[in-house]
Enzyme design. Structure first.
Site, PDB file in Angstrom:
ATOM      1  N   ALA A 112     -12.946 -87.090   3.139  1.00  0.00           N
ATOM      2  CA  ALA A 112     -13.714 -88.603   4.041  1.00  0.00           C
ATOM      3  C   ALA A 112     -12.644 -88.665   5.346  1.00  0.00           C
ATOM      4  O   ALA A 112     -13.114 -88.841   6.597  1.00  0.00           O
ATOM      5  CB  ALA A 112     -13.710 -89.447   3.461  1.00  0.00           C
ATOM      6  N   CYS A 113     -11.460 -87.985   6.002  1.00  0.00           N
ATOM      7  CA  CYS A 113     -10.417 -87.792   7.109  1.00  0.00           C
ATOM      8  C   CYS A 113     -11.206 -86.660   7.883  1.00  0.00           C
ATOM      9  O   CYS A 113     -11.091 -86.503   7.293  1.00  0.00           O
ATOM     10  CB  CYS A 113      -8.694 -88.237   6.234  1.00  0.00           C
ATOM     11  SG  CYS A 113      -8.249 -88.040   7.638  1.00  0.00           S
ATOM     12  N   THR A 114     -11.834 -87.279   8.756  1.00  0.00           N
ATOM     13  CA  THR A 114     -11.833 -85.727  10.037  1.00  0.00           C
ATOM     14  C   THR A 114     -10.628 -84.854  10.360  1.00  0.00           C
ATOM     15  O   THR A 114     -10.548 -83.671  10.492  1.00  0.00           O
ATOM     16  CB  THR A 114     -12.073 -86.780  11.790  1.00  0.00           C
ATOM     17  OG1 THR A 114     -13.107 -87.708  10.812  1.00  0.00           O
ATOM     18  CG2 THR A 114     -12.268 -85.986  12.744  1.00  0.00           C
TER      19      THR A 114
END
Length: 113
Positions: free
Chosen positions: A10-12
């Site tokens: 979920a983390c860019t």
């Protein structure tokens, strides 16, 4: 060379580091650190290898940081908190034979590939 990434899809930044690793020709071991959190001993090793203090690996804006009253906590308390609450661990952490880095920004991973 073995490459391990503590990854949160979920983390860019985490996705970016993973892409850079794969684009460089590596097939990394992808660790879902939220599902399988590192224990305190592993966190201490990673911190030492990366040259970081515990607070530098923490997501200090995470609600749990304030809820647990960690603003003035000792290094040991911070490590124990990250082991118990992996959402507090900043990401991505990448470990290779050339070193360990918190890869924010993702391009930091290039230093150890």
């Amino acid at each position: 060379m073995q490459v391990t990434i503590w990854h949160n899809p979920a983390c860019t930044n985490s996705r970016g580091a993973l892409t850079l690793i794969r684009d460089a020709g590596f097939d990394p071991q992808v660790v879902d650190y939220l599902g399988t959190p590192p224990d305190a001993a592993t966190l201490r090793t990673v911190l030492a290898d990366a040259g970081l203090r515990p607070v530098e690996l923490m997501r200090t804006k995470e609600a749990a940081f304030a809820e647990l009253g960690l603003a003035n906590a000792s290094d040991d308390a911070l490590v124990e908190a990250m082991a118990a609450h992996p959402r507090l661990i900043n990401r991505p952490v990448v470990i290779t034979d050339k070193g360990t880095r918190l890869c924010r920004p993702p391009e930091t991973v290039l230093e150890i590939l």
